[in-house]
Design an enzyme around this catalytic site. Structure first.
Site, PDB file in Angstrom:
ATOM      1  N   CYS A 126       0.833  -1.207   0.000  1.00 52.98           N
ATOM      2  CA  CYS A 126       0.000   0.000   0.000  1.00 52.98           C
ATOM      3  C   CYS A 126       0.873   1.265   0.000  1.00 52.98           C
ATOM      4  O   CYS A 126       1.605   1.494  -0.945  1.00 52.98           O
ATOM      5  CB  CYS A 126      -1.002  -0.042   1.165  1.00 52.98           C
ATOM      6  SG  CYS A 126      -2.336   1.173   1.001  1.00 52.98           S
ATOM      7  N   HIS A 149      -3.765  -5.044  -0.148  1.00 48.62           N
ATOM      8  CA  HIS A 149      -3.297  -5.582   1.131  1.00 48.62           C
ATOM      9  C   HIS A 149      -3.390  -7.105   1.095  1.00 48.62           C
ATOM     10  O   HIS A 149      -4.466  -7.664   1.315  1.00 48.62           O
ATOM     11  CB  HIS A 149      -4.172  -5.053   2.282  1.00 48.62           C
ATOM     12  CG  HIS A 149      -3.915  -3.621   2.609  1.00 48.62           C
ATOM     13  ND1 HIS A 149      -2.956  -3.229   3.521  1.00 48.62           N
ATOM     14  CD2 HIS A 149      -4.475  -2.482   2.137  1.00 48.62           C
ATOM     15  CE1 HIS A 149      -2.942  -1.915   3.602  1.00 48.62           C
ATOM     16  NE2 HIS A 149      -3.854  -1.442   2.765  1.00 48.62           N
ATOM     17  N   GLU A 209      -2.429  -9.156   3.262  1.00 44.36           N
ATOM     18  CA  GLU A 209      -2.745  -9.655   4.618  1.00 44.36           C
ATOM     19  C   GLU A 209      -4.232  -9.514   4.945  1.00 44.36           C
ATOM     20  O   GLU A 209      -4.696 -10.088   5.932  1.00 44.36           O
ATOM     21  CB  GLU A 209      -1.876  -8.927   5.649  1.00 44.36           C
ATOM     22  CG  GLU A 209      -2.304  -7.522   6.043  1.00 44.36           C
ATOM     23  CD  GLU A 209      -1.981  -6.418   5.032  1.00 44.36           C
ATOM     24  OE1 GLU A 209      -2.248  -5.252   5.370  1.00 44.36           O
ATOM     25  OE2 GLU A 209      -1.479  -6.717   3.932  1.00 44.36           O
TER      26      GLU A 209
END
Length: 196
Positions: free
Chosen positions: A77, A175, A177
């Site tokens: 990001c 993202h 994650e």
């Protein structure tokens, strides 16, 4: 394997650490140049505003260290955006790793782009075993236009680079994650990239 997440006060660190643990590894959070330099893999996260993030990197000297790292580095990001030449956010000079300038989405679309969007034109081993048009989670108002270093593309008002790669440096606008099993698989692929 020693995995270091760069700690510079701009990042959604906890969710990245949990994702790495789910993959069977442990990560260390550090702003220590020696610890970062000696890592097998480095993750450069980022949630927040570019100019204040760069101030923190300059204060700690990490702005000089990061571009010199030789092991695989993954910017996420804002981390990816800071690895570019510069960004319109706060008219900020970046680290100059990726040869592209980050710009703001137009007023034709809702800004920030927040939620799920598809990635396609996938290149490199970062996306090994990942299908075209998978959905990833994104939250951003600025983007890197498609360029020679693009390894994934997303469309939101325009087609833009949702992932970049140059030498040992990788970046994802999305993202991994927060993108479920597919995102964690991408994170796992990064952890398997050999150290050159």
């Amino acid at each position: 394997m020693k995995i270091v997440i760069i700690n510079y006060g701009a990042g959604n660190i906890q969710s990245i650490m949990f994702a790495i643990e789910r993959l069977g590894f442990k990560a260390v959070l550090s702003d220590n140049p020696n610890e970062i330099s000696s890592a097998d893999k480095v993750i450069f996260p980022g949630v927040g505003e570019a100019s204040s993030a760069m101030v923190k990197l300059r204060e700690s000297g990490l702005n000089s260290l990061i571009p010199q790292l030789k092991q695989p580095v993954l910017g996420i990001c804002l981390g990816m955006q800071l690895m570019c030449n510069k960004t319109e956010e706060g008219n900020t000079e970046g680290l100059g790793i990726f040869d592209v300038d980050v710009v703001k989405f137009s007023n034709n679309v809702k800004v920030p782009q927040m939620g799920w969007n598809q990635i396609y034109d996938l290149k490199t081993d970062l996306f090994k075993g990942i299908s075209e048009n998978e959905f990833m989670y994104l939250v951003h108002s600025f983007y890197a236009p498609n360029c020679a270093e693009s390894i994934a593309t997303t469309n939101y008002d325009v087609e833009y680079a949702s992932a970049l790669q140059k030498d040992n440096f990788y970046g994802t606008q999305f993202h991994p994650e927060k993108s479920g099993d597919v995102g964690e698989k991408i994170l796992g692929n990064f952890l398997k990239i050999p150290i050159s």
